[in-house]
Design an enzyme around this catalytic site. Structure first.
Site, PDB file in Angstrom:
ATOM      1  N   HIS A  17      -3.487 -35.323   8.277  1.00 26.47           N
ATOM      2  CA  HIS A  17      -4.499 -34.864   7.309  1.00 26.47           C
ATOM      3  C   HIS A  17      -5.591 -35.921   7.150  1.00 26.47           C
ATOM      4  O   HIS A  17      -6.782 -35.613   7.145  1.00 26.47           O
ATOM      5  CB  HIS A  17      -3.877 -34.660   5.909  1.00 26.47           C
ATOM      6  N   LYS A  41       5.307 -21.315  -4.437  1.00 24.94           N
ATOM      7  CA  LYS A  41       5.849 -22.088  -3.323  1.00 24.94           C
ATOM      8  C   LYS A  41       6.562 -23.325  -3.861  1.00 24.94           C
ATOM      9  O   LYS A  41       5.992 -24.070  -4.657  1.00 24.94           O
ATOM     10  CB  LYS A  41       4.685 -22.489  -2.406  1.00 24.94           C
ATOM     11  N   ARG A  90      -3.547 -28.215  15.338  1.00 24.09           N
ATOM     12  CA  ARG A  90      -2.614 -29.070  16.074  1.00 24.09           C
ATOM     13  C   ARG A  90      -2.259 -28.471  17.424  1.00 24.09           C
ATOM     14  O   ARG A  90      -2.238 -29.147  18.433  1.00 24.09           O
ATOM     15  CB  ARG A  90      -1.319 -29.263  15.277  1.00 24.09           C
ATOM     16  N   SER A 127       3.790 -31.842   7.103  1.00 25.78           N
ATOM     17  CA  SER A 127       4.376 -32.288   5.837  1.00 25.78           C
ATOM     18  C   SER A 127       5.837 -31.859   5.745  1.00 25.78           C
ATOM     19  O   SER A 127       6.682 -32.609   5.254  1.00 25.78           O
ATOM     20  CB  SER A 127       3.611 -31.690   4.655  1.00 25.78           C
TER      21      SER A 127
END
Ligand code: PNS
Length: 159
Positions: A17, A41, A90, A127
């Site tokens: 990030h 979440k 990515r 993450s």
């Protein structure tokens, strides 16, 4: 002023990030890092903690601001005078979902999305993996900034 938003959950911020934020800061007058408040979440860190970590690790960049948002990203963009979103890509696996969101955001509010290819050093990084590795006692140094490592240790030691 050329302003761009870099949105995400940042639970927690990773070096991947940070690489995107830093490169975006070199291209735009202002980068607004926007942390999604998502009560449905499950997250390891609260939004306040995530913001605190982001502020700490971006403190050296004079043109990076950290904020929070809930609801639609396009509404946040509209209320902050932002017309461009920047995202790191990515791998091909990111592409399908990211493209769908980008097209929907354009369809809803003519908000453009620019994709920046992730530094290959971090193309495998997420993450979620960082949290899983840290939870089982693995070494996450080099994957997240130093202040995040100490926060992870403190959080996981308590659980
Ligand atoms: O780090 P993440 O969880 O991959 O970030 C995803 C995020 C926050 C960028 C995305 O879920 C988002 O923009 N959510 C806000 C709600 C929204 O605008 N939904 C419609 C997308 S077309």
């Amino acid at each position: 002023m050329r302003r761009v938003v870099c949105p995400g959950s940042f639970d927690p911020v990773t070096n991947g990030h940070l690489d995107i934020i830093e490169r975006a800061a070199g291209l735009y007058d202002e980068v607004v890092v926007a942390v999604l408040i998502n009560i449905t979440k499950h997250s390891l860190f609260t939004v306040d903690e995530r913001i605190e970590m982001l502020r700490e690790v971006t403190a050296d960049y004079g043109n990076v601001r950290v904020d929070r948002f809930h609801g639609l990203l396009v509404d946040f963009c509209e209320s902050h005078g932002i017309s461009t979103v920047i995202k790191g890509l990515r791998a091909v696996s990111d592409f399908e979902y990211e493209m769908q969101m980008a097209q929907m955001n354009y369809r809803m509010a003519k908000v453009e999305t620019l994709f920046m290819t992730t530094n290959p050093l971090y193309s495998f990084l997420s993450s979620s993996l960082v949290k899983e590795i840290a939870e089982y006692g693995g070494d996450v140094s080099g994957l997240v900034p130093e202040p995040v490592i100490s926060r992870l240790r403190a959080r996981l030691a308590r659980s």
